[in-house]
Design a protein around this motif. Sequence first.
Motif, PDB file in Angstrom:
ATOM      1  N   PHE A   1      55.131  53.280-108.082  1.00  0.00           N
ATOM      2  CA  PHE A   1      56.427  53.017-108.689  1.00  0.00           C
ATOM      3  C   PHE A   1      56.510  51.512-108.838  1.00  0.00           C
ATOM      4  N   LYS A   2      56.816  51.035-110.017  1.00  0.00           N
ATOM      5  CA  LYS A   2      56.929  49.602-110.257  1.00  0.00           C
ATOM      6  C   LYS A   2      58.379  49.255-110.589  1.00  0.00           C
ATOM      7  N   ASP A   3      58.743  48.018-110.365  1.00  0.00           N
ATOM      8  CA  ASP A   3      60.099  47.521-110.635  1.00  0.00           C
ATOM      9  C   ASP A   3      61.162  48.350-109.926  1.00  0.00           C
ATOM     10  N   VAL A   4      60.978  48.524-108.620  1.00  0.00           N
ATOM     11  CA  VAL A   4      61.898  49.310-107.799  1.00  0.00           C
ATOM     12  C   VAL A   4      62.910  48.366-107.141  1.00  0.00           C
ATOM     13  N   LYS A   5      64.188  48.710-107.257  1.00  0.00           N
ATOM     14  CA  LYS A   5      65.235  47.907-106.628  1.00  0.00           C
ATOM     15  C   LYS A   5      65.119  48.007-105.109  1.00  0.00           C
ATOM     16  N   PRO A   6      65.358  46.898-104.396  1.00  0.00           N
ATOM     17  CA  PRO A   6      65.343  46.955-102.937  1.00  0.00           C
ATOM     18  C   PRO A   6      66.362  47.967-102.419  1.00  0.00           C
ATOM     19  N   ALA A   7      65.893  48.920-101.626  1.00  0.00           N
ATOM     20  CA  ALA A   7      66.733  49.970-101.040  1.00  0.00           C
ATOM     21  C   ALA A   7      65.842  50.831-100.145  1.00  0.00           C
ATOM     22  N   THR A   8      66.405  51.893 -99.593  1.00  0.00           N
ATOM     23  CA  THR A   8      65.649  52.869 -98.806  1.00  0.00           C
ATOM     24  C   THR A   8      65.538  54.149 -99.629  1.00  0.00           C
TER      25      THR A   8
ATOM     26  N   ASN B   1      62.984  57.526 -95.567  1.00  0.00           N
ATOM     27  CA  ASN B   1      63.175  56.151 -95.075  1.00  0.00           C
ATOM     28  C   ASN B   1      62.067  55.194 -95.496  1.00  0.00           C
ATOM     29  N   VAL B   2      61.684  55.254 -96.765  1.00  0.00           N
ATOM     30  CA  VAL B   2      60.704  54.314 -97.307  1.00  0.00           C
ATOM     31  C   VAL B   2      61.488  53.095 -97.781  1.00  0.00           C
ATOM     32  N   ALA B   3      61.305  51.990 -97.067  1.00  0.00           N
ATOM     33  CA  ALA B   3      62.059  50.771 -97.371  1.00  0.00           C
ATOM     34  C   ALA B   3      61.323  49.927 -98.400  1.00  0.00           C
ATOM     35  N   VAL B   4      62.051  49.533 -99.436  1.00  0.00           N
ATOM     36  CA  VAL B   4      61.527  48.612-100.441  1.00  0.00           C
ATOM     37  C   VAL B   4      62.310  47.317-100.290  1.00  0.00           C
ATOM     38  N   VAL B   5      61.562  46.229-100.086  1.00  0.00           N
ATOM     39  CA  VAL B   5      62.198  44.923 -99.937  1.00  0.00           C
ATOM     40  C   VAL B   5      61.820  44.035-101.109  1.00  0.00           C
ATOM     41  N   ASP B   6      62.534  42.948-101.229  1.00  0.00           N
ATOM     42  CA  ASP B   6      62.390  41.987-102.318  1.00  0.00           C
ATOM     43  C   ASP B   6      60.939  41.574-102.548  1.00  0.00           C
ATOM     44  N   SER B   7      60.422  41.837-103.738  1.00  0.00           N
ATOM     45  CA  SER B   7      59.103  41.386-104.213  1.00  0.00           C
ATOM     46  C   SER B   7      57.904  41.986-103.482  1.00  0.00           C
ATOM     47  N   ALA B   8      58.089  43.023-102.683  1.00  0.00           N
ATOM     48  CA  ALA B   8      56.971  43.613-101.931  1.00  0.00           C
ATOM     49  C   ALA B   8      56.727  45.050-102.370  1.00  0.00           C
ATOM     50  N   THR B   9      55.461  45.480-102.262  1.00  0.00           N
ATOM     51  CA  THR B   9      55.107  46.871-102.540  1.00  0.00           C
ATOM     52  C   THR B   9      54.868  47.572-101.216  1.00  0.00           C
ATOM     53  N   THR B  10      55.581  48.668-101.001  1.00  0.00           N
ATOM     54  CA  THR B  10      55.453  49.452 -99.779  1.00  0.00           C
ATOM     55  C   THR B  10      54.397  50.528 -99.991  1.00  0.00           C
ATOM     56  N   ASP B  11      53.401  50.567 -99.118  1.00  0.00           N
ATOM     57  CA  ASP B  11      52.336  51.566 -99.196  1.00  0.00           C
ATOM     58  C   ASP B  11      52.645  52.681 -98.208  1.00  0.00           C
ATOM     59  N   VAL B  12      52.845  53.904 -98.706  1.00  0.00           N
ATOM     60  CA  VAL B  12      53.158  55.038 -97.834  1.00  0.00           C
ATOM     61  C   VAL B  12      51.901  55.741 -97.349  1.00  0.00           C
TER      62      VAL B  12
END
Length: 115
Positions: free
Chosen positions: A72-79, A97-108
């Motif tokens: 997923f690209k261009d995801v707004k910071p949220a859970t 509870n997958v947290a997306v923070v500013d400018s980072a890509t979260t790998d699940v």
Amino acid sequence: MINVKLKSMKMKKVSLSFLMVASVLFALFAFTLVRSGGIQGKVSPADGVEIVMAVSGTDTLRAELNNGSFSFKDVKPATYTVWVKAKAPYKDASIENVAVVDSATTDVGEIKLVQ
């Protein structure tokens, strides 16, 4: 006396114009401070996945799939909750509870589908 009033009015106009320009520039700069992030992972077996979605509140995103890998690209910071719609005979799966923070890509990581 009239010259003093005219100068005073011109200074007010210049000050007001400067204040408006500064406000617009500040507003534009403020919107660039919030940067989107991303979510990535992999589903195995790759042929068992139909759709991968991320849900947060009323936002629902659909991922691009490539041999079981998703992003997923261009995801707004949220859970988010990452939801995998599986093809039969596999069962759907989800990760909460997958947290997306500013400018980072979260790998699940890898999501293994079960039958």
